[in-house]
Design a protein around this motif. Structure first.
Motif, short mmCIF file in Angstrom:
data_model
loop_
_atom_site.label_atom_id
_atom_site.label_comp_id
_atom_site.label_asym_id
_atom_site.label_seq_id
_atom_site.Cartn_x
_atom_site.Cartn_y
_atom_site.Cartn_z
N ASP A 315 10.89 70.03 -90.65
CA ASP A 315 10.70 71.40 -90.16
C ASP A 315 9.91 72.26 -91.14
O ASP A 315 10.05 73.48 -91.17
CB ASP A 315 12.06 72.05 -89.86
N THR A 316 9.08 71.61 -91.97
CA THR A 316 8.30 72.30 -92.99
C THR A 316 6.82 72.05 -92.76
O THR A 316 6.41 70.90 -92.56
CB THR A 316 8.68 71.79 -94.40
N PRO A 317 5.98 73.09 -92.77
CA PRO A 317 4.54 72.87 -92.69
C PRO A 317 4.11 71.93 -93.81
O PRO A 317 4.44 72.14 -94.98
CB PRO A 317 3.95 74.28 -92.89
N SER A 318 3.37 70.89 -93.45
CA SER A 318 3.10 69.82 -94.42
C SER A 318 1.66 69.33 -94.35
O SER A 318 0.98 69.47 -93.34
CB SER A 318 4.04 68.62 -94.17
N GLU A 319 1.25 68.73 -95.46
CA GLU A 319 -0.01 68.01 -95.53
C GLU A 319 0.27 66.69 -96.20
O GLU A 319 0.68 66.65 -97.37
CB GLU A 319 -1.06 68.82 -96.31
N LEU A 320 0.06 65.59 -95.47
CA LEU A 320 0.39 64.26 -95.96
C LEU A 320 -0.88 63.41 -96.02
O LEU A 320 -1.57 63.24 -95.01
CB LEU A 320 1.42 63.58 -95.04
N PHE A 321 -1.17 62.88 -97.19
CA PHE A 321 -2.37 62.08 -97.38
C PHE A 321 -2.04 60.59 -97.24
O PHE A 321 -0.93 60.16 -97.52
CB PHE A 321 -2.99 62.36 -98.75
#
Length: 362
Positions: A315-321
């Protein structure tokens, strides 16, 4: 294998739009905001709280890269760096001290993902944004999360190992050496590992959650498994390079043949082990990518913006590489090219020169 924020001042809507466009059009180029006062980021303090020194990456790469990018974006901003040395209570104290010093954002890689929920709540009560870095904080909603895709890391190293074992027609079962039981990222890696191992056809002999990611704890446990399965260990899926190194040390200490062992983080010693054939794979996670992404997000928070994530996790805005698996087959291309940025002079020491030469690493 794997962090930022800031805040803002009250400006008119028109001024804010104009200034943020000038100071942070892409997050990577333009005039540093510290030189012109754009967006209210001038002089902002940003906390960068890392979890331990068992993994060398935090001191050698994460902290310096994060500081450099923040300085590029905001010349007058100050990064306050602390390492908790695997002590969750110490990290809590460090976070409290940062809040007392008036930081505008906290970037934290938590020692204990559950315990870090208290840090999130304390910071947000003071309207200080929290950016979870590398390890998520499932029990509390941080303002942002930046990491490599940890579940993908686990599945990638496990599948790479399984494919190799099948190609070699290896006999026996598999050991799994997981990361810390208090690290939510470790649990994501663990989940990914099981997707690769459970359907592989290889028997899972045993698995272990390594307290604090400590290599000596991994070594101690693996030593006991060698005694139990002296001829039946086909390979070991270790969740990072530290536990992988401990695993390899256990086999060598027992005078046993080292089976294929995985890793994650592409630490220098692990890359040397891959080159030398002691470690089967590792994960390249160019820390520059996540450190700079975290700095960009921090800068936006400092200007009073609320950056949107590219996905959502917990439930957290995320950026996953997306990570890259490294074996002998691609170590030269990946680790000594633009992505990895390693230098042969640092890696190919006399002990490893012959192996480097064999792989064309110069």
């Amino acid at each position: 294998m794997k962090r930022i924020p800031l805040r803002g001042v009250a400006l008119s809507a028109a001024a804010l739009v104009a200034m943020t466009a000038a100071a942070c059009s892409s997050g990577t180029t333009g005039t540093p905001s510290g030189s012109g006062g754009q967006g209210g980021a001038d002089g902002a303090k940003i906390a960068f709280l890392m979890p331990d020194i068992a993994s060398t990456r935090y001191e050698l790469y994460d902290a310096p890269l994060f500081k450099a990018k923040v300085k590029e974006l905001c010349a007058s901003c100050e990064v306050l760096y602390q390492n908790a040395q695997a002590d969750a209570a110490k990290q809590q104290q460090q976070a409290n001290a940062m809040l007392a010093q008036g930081v505008k954002a906290i970037v934290i890689d938590p020692v204990d993902s559950a315990a870090a929920a208290t840090i999130v709540q304390a910071a947000q009560a003071q309207k200080v944004p929290i950016i979870a870095y590398d390890r998520p904080i499932p029990a509390a909603k941080a303002d942002y999360y930046i990491s490599f895709d940890n579940e993908k890391i686990g599945s990638s190293i496990a599948q790479s190992l399984v494919d190799h074992l099948k190609k070699e027609d290896a006999k026996g079962g598999v050991l799994i050496v997981n990361g810390s039981p208090t690290d939510a990222a470790a649990q994501l890696i663990k989940k990914g590992i099981h997707t690769g191992v459970d359907a592989s056809g290889y028997k899972l002999l045993a698995e272990f959650d390594t307290p604090g990611w400590q290599p000596n704890k991994a070594q101690e446990w693996v030593s006991g498994q060698i005694a139990q399965f002296p001829d039946g260990i086909a390979g070991v899926v270790a969740a990072n390079d530290g536990t992988g190194g401990g695993t390899i040390a256990a086999f060598k200490a027992a005078g046993a043949k080292v089976p294929p062992v995985t890793g994650n983080d592409a630490e220098l010693a692990a890359v040397q082990r891959v080159i030398n054939g002691d470690q089967y794979n590792t994960i390249s996670k160019p820390i520059k990518i996540v450190a700079e992404a975290a700095a960009n997000v921090a800068h936006q928070f400092a200007q009073g913006q609320k950056p949107a994530g590219k996905t959502t996790l917990f439930d957290t805005p995320s950026e996953l590489f997306v990570p890259t698996v490294v074996t002998q087959e691609n170590v030269n291309e990946v680790m000594f090219g633009a992505e990895g940025g390693m230098k042969a002079a640092e890696v190919c020491t006399p002990e490893y020169k012959a192996a480097c030469d064999k792989l064309g690493i110069k």
